[in-house]
Design a protein around this motif. Structure first.
Motif, PDB file in Angstrom:
ATOM      1  N   ILE A  38       0.842  -1.202   0.000  1.00  0.00           N
ATOM      2  CA  ILE A  38       0.000   0.000   0.000  1.00  0.00           C
ATOM      3  C   ILE A  38       0.877   1.252   0.000  1.00  0.00           C
ATOM      4  N   ASP A  39       0.296   2.363  -0.461  1.00  0.00           N
ATOM      5  CA  ASP A  39       1.046   3.615  -0.573  1.00  0.00           C
ATOM      6  C   ASP A  39       1.343   4.252   0.788  1.00  0.00           C
ATOM      7  N   PHE A  40       0.485   4.068   1.750  1.00  0.00           N
ATOM      8  CA  PHE A  40       0.607   4.749   3.034  1.00  0.00           C
ATOM      9  C   PHE A  40       1.194   3.789   4.071  1.00  0.00           C
ATOM     10  N   GLN A  41       2.524   3.747   4.162  1.00  0.00           N
ATOM     11  CA  GLN A  41       3.230   2.797   5.019  1.00  0.00           C
ATOM     12  C   GLN A  41       3.389   3.291   6.456  1.00  0.00           C
ATOM     13  N   SER A  42       3.407   4.577   6.660  1.00  0.00           N
ATOM     14  CA  SER A  42       3.592   5.133   8.002  1.00  0.00           C
ATOM     15  C   SER A  42       2.948   6.512   8.063  1.00  0.00           C
ATOM     16  N   ILE A  43       2.810   7.032   9.279  1.00  0.00           N
ATOM     17  CA  ILE A  43       2.259   8.381   9.419  1.00  0.00           C
ATOM     18  C   ILE A  43       3.218   9.411   8.820  1.00  0.00           C
ATOM     19  N   PRO A  44       4.520   9.353   9.106  1.00  0.00           N
ATOM     20  CA  PRO A  44       5.417  10.323   8.448  1.00  0.00           C
ATOM     21  C   PRO A  44       5.399  10.201   6.920  1.00  0.00           C
ATOM     22  N   GLY A  45       5.314   8.980   6.415  1.00  0.00           N
ATOM     23  CA  GLY A  45       5.224   8.798   4.963  1.00  0.00           C
ATOM     24  C   GLY A  45       3.914   9.344   4.409  1.00  0.00           C
ATOM     25  N   SER A  46       2.850   9.268   5.204  1.00  0.00           N
ATOM     26  CA  SER A  46       1.543   9.795   4.786  1.00  0.00           C
ATOM     27  C   SER A  46       1.511  11.311   4.833  1.00  0.00           C
ATOM     28  N   MET A  47       2.426  11.886   5.598  1.00  0.00           N
ATOM     29  CA  MET A  47       2.458  13.343   5.691  1.00  0.00           C
ATOM     30  C   MET A  47       2.830  13.979   4.353  1.00  0.00           C
ATOM     31  N   TRP A  48       3.644  13.287   3.561  1.00  0.00           N
ATOM     32  CA  TRP A  48       3.955  13.784   2.213  1.00  0.00           C
ATOM     33  C   TRP A  48       2.680  13.940   1.411  1.00  0.00           C
ATOM     34  N   TRP A  49       1.854  12.915   1.409  1.00  0.00           N
ATOM     35  CA  TRP A  49       0.586  12.972   0.686  1.00  0.00           C
ATOM     36  C   TRP A  49      -0.285  14.104   1.232  1.00  0.00           C
ATOM     37  N   ALA A  50      -0.370  14.223   2.567  1.00  0.00           N
ATOM     38  CA  ALA A  50      -1.223  15.248   3.175  1.00  0.00           C
ATOM     39  C   ALA A  50      -0.745  16.655   2.791  1.00  0.00           C
ATOM     40  N   TRP A  51       0.560  16.881   2.829  1.00  0.00           N
ATOM     41  CA  TRP A  51       1.096  18.191   2.483  1.00  0.00           C
ATOM     42  C   TRP A  51       0.832  18.549   1.025  1.00  0.00           C
ATOM     43  N   SER A  74     -10.963  13.799   0.065  1.00  0.00           N
ATOM     44  CA  SER A  74     -11.868  14.887  -0.334  1.00  0.00           C
ATOM     45  C   SER A  74     -11.896  15.986   0.716  1.00  0.00           C
ATOM     46  N   ILE A  75     -11.983  15.589   1.971  1.00  0.00           N
ATOM     47  CA  ILE A  75     -12.000  16.575   3.055  1.00  0.00           C
ATOM     48  C   ILE A  75     -10.660  17.315   3.109  1.00  0.00           C
ATOM     49  N   THR A  76      -9.571  16.597   2.897  1.00  0.00           N
ATOM     50  CA  THR A  76      -8.240  17.231   2.901  1.00  0.00           C
ATOM     51  C   THR A  76      -8.126  18.255   1.783  1.00  0.00           C
ATOM     52  N   MET A  77      -8.619  17.926   0.595  1.00  0.00           N
ATOM     53  CA  MET A  77      -8.566  18.865  -0.532  1.00  0.00           C
ATOM     54  C   MET A  77      -9.388  20.117  -0.254  1.00  0.00           C
ATOM     55  N   LEU A  78     -10.591  19.938   0.278  1.00  0.00           N
ATOM     56  CA  LEU A  78     -11.436  21.093   0.589  1.00  0.00           C
ATOM     57  C   LEU A  78     -10.800  21.959   1.672  1.00  0.00           C
ATOM     58  N   THR A  79     -10.215  21.313   2.659  1.00  0.00           N
ATOM     59  CA  THR A  79      -9.527  22.058   3.718  1.00  0.00           C
ATOM     60  C   THR A  79      -8.343  22.836   3.135  1.00  0.00           C
ATOM     61  N   GLY A  80      -7.607  22.202   2.253  1.00  0.00           N
ATOM     62  CA  GLY A  80      -6.490  22.883   1.610  1.00  0.00           C
ATOM     63  C   GLY A  80      -6.951  24.087   0.808  1.00  0.00           C
ATOM     64  N   PHE A  81      -8.072  23.942   0.135  1.00  0.00           N
ATOM     65  CA  PHE A  81      -8.595  25.060  -0.644  1.00  0.00           C
ATOM     66  C   PHE A  81      -8.977  26.221   0.265  1.00  0.00           C
ATOM     67  N   VAL A  82      -9.653  25.925   1.364  1.00  0.00           N
ATOM     68  CA  VAL A  82     -10.108  26.975   2.276  1.00  0.00           C
ATOM     69  C   VAL A  82      -8.943  27.603   3.038  1.00  0.00           C
ATOM     70  N   LEU A  83      -7.991  26.791   3.486  1.00  0.00           N
ATOM     71  CA  LEU A  83      -6.906  27.295   4.325  1.00  0.00           C
ATOM     72  C   LEU A  83      -5.700  27.811   3.559  1.00  0.00           C
ATOM     73  N   VAL A  84      -5.498  27.355   2.329  1.00  0.00           N
ATOM     74  CA  VAL A  84      -4.293  27.738   1.598  1.00  0.00           C
ATOM     75  C   VAL A  84      -4.627  28.517   0.322  1.00  0.00           C
ATOM     76  N   ALA A  85      -5.340  27.921  -0.592  1.00  0.00           N
ATOM     77  CA  ALA A  85      -5.540  28.524  -1.914  1.00  0.00           C
ATOM     78  C   ALA A  85      -6.362  29.812  -1.858  1.00  0.00           C
ATOM     79  N   PHE A  86      -7.451  29.816  -1.140  1.00  0.00           N
ATOM     80  CA  PHE A  86      -8.311  31.003  -1.084  1.00  0.00           C
ATOM     81  C   PHE A  86      -7.610  32.189  -0.423  1.00  0.00           C
ATOM     82  N   PRO A  87      -6.983  32.014   0.750  1.00  0.00           N
ATOM     83  CA  PRO A  87      -6.276  33.163   1.343  1.00  0.00           C
ATOM     84  C   PRO A  87      -5.126  33.691   0.480  1.00  0.00           C
ATOM     85  N   ILE A  88      -4.418  32.811  -0.219  1.00  0.00           N
ATOM     86  CA  ILE A  88      -3.330  33.270  -1.087  1.00  0.00           C
ATOM     87  C   ILE A  88      -3.882  34.151  -2.203  1.00  0.00           C
TER      88      ILE A  88
END
Length: 179
Positions: A38-51, A74-88
């Protein structure tokens, strides 16, 4: 948080393979990566995907396969849009407006300096030109030639000559000869 959730839910129908030291999806899994690591082997490895997902970059090198993982994505993408893309976007628009305002102030100062230089020349050559320029104001007079000026923000050359400012009654500037 998103990395932890993704790591937890993507381990569905997967077991830890001691020989490979990795999480492997069961061969009987309903997901398309059955029998594979699987792609998500650990929490630190999953942090790359989350970022990458939060910043709306989305490389596509890792992606969820489970239903719960896709929901978290989906929730992560929407959160990224609200917290990062829109304010920028808001910040960049504000910066652009500020830069334009600063450039406008610099241009006005340059026009005023040019006006003052022209005023000094006019006083030396013709007191009538100097009186007209003083009646209208530095931001409203532009010397087109030694005998022609452009008046802005005035109703007519006569109104400018007697010093009555009329705001922006005329849309087009007036060009007139000064006697």
């Amino acid at each position: 948080v998103f990395a932890s959730l993704m790591f937890t839910f993507e381990r569905g129908q997967a077991t830890f393979d001691v020989e490979q030291q990795k999480w492997v999806r069961d061969n009987t899994s309903e997901y398309d990566d059955a029998g594979q690591v699987i792609d998500f082997q650990s929490i630190p490895g999953s942090m790359w995907w989350a970022w990458v997902t939060l910043t709306t970059v989305g490389y596509g090198d890792t992606y969820p396969r489970t239903t719960a993982g896709k929901l978290i994505a989906s929730i992560t993408m929407l959160t990224g849009f609200v917290l990062v893309a829109f304010p920028i976007t808001l910040l960049s628009n504000s910066l652009q407006a500020t830069v334009q305002e600063v450039e406008s102030i610099k241009a006005k100062k340059a026009r005023k300096a040019a006006f003052n230089i022209n005023m000094q020349k006019n006083v030396a050559t013709s007191p009538r030109k100097a009186r007209l320029s003083m009646a209208v104001g530095p931001s409203d007079v532009e010397m087109l030639s030694p005998d022609t000026i452009k008046l802005e923000n005035c109703e007519s050359p006569t109104a400018a000559m007697i010093g009555r400012r009329r705001g922006t009654a005329r849309k087009q500037p007036i060009e007139t000869e000064v006697l």
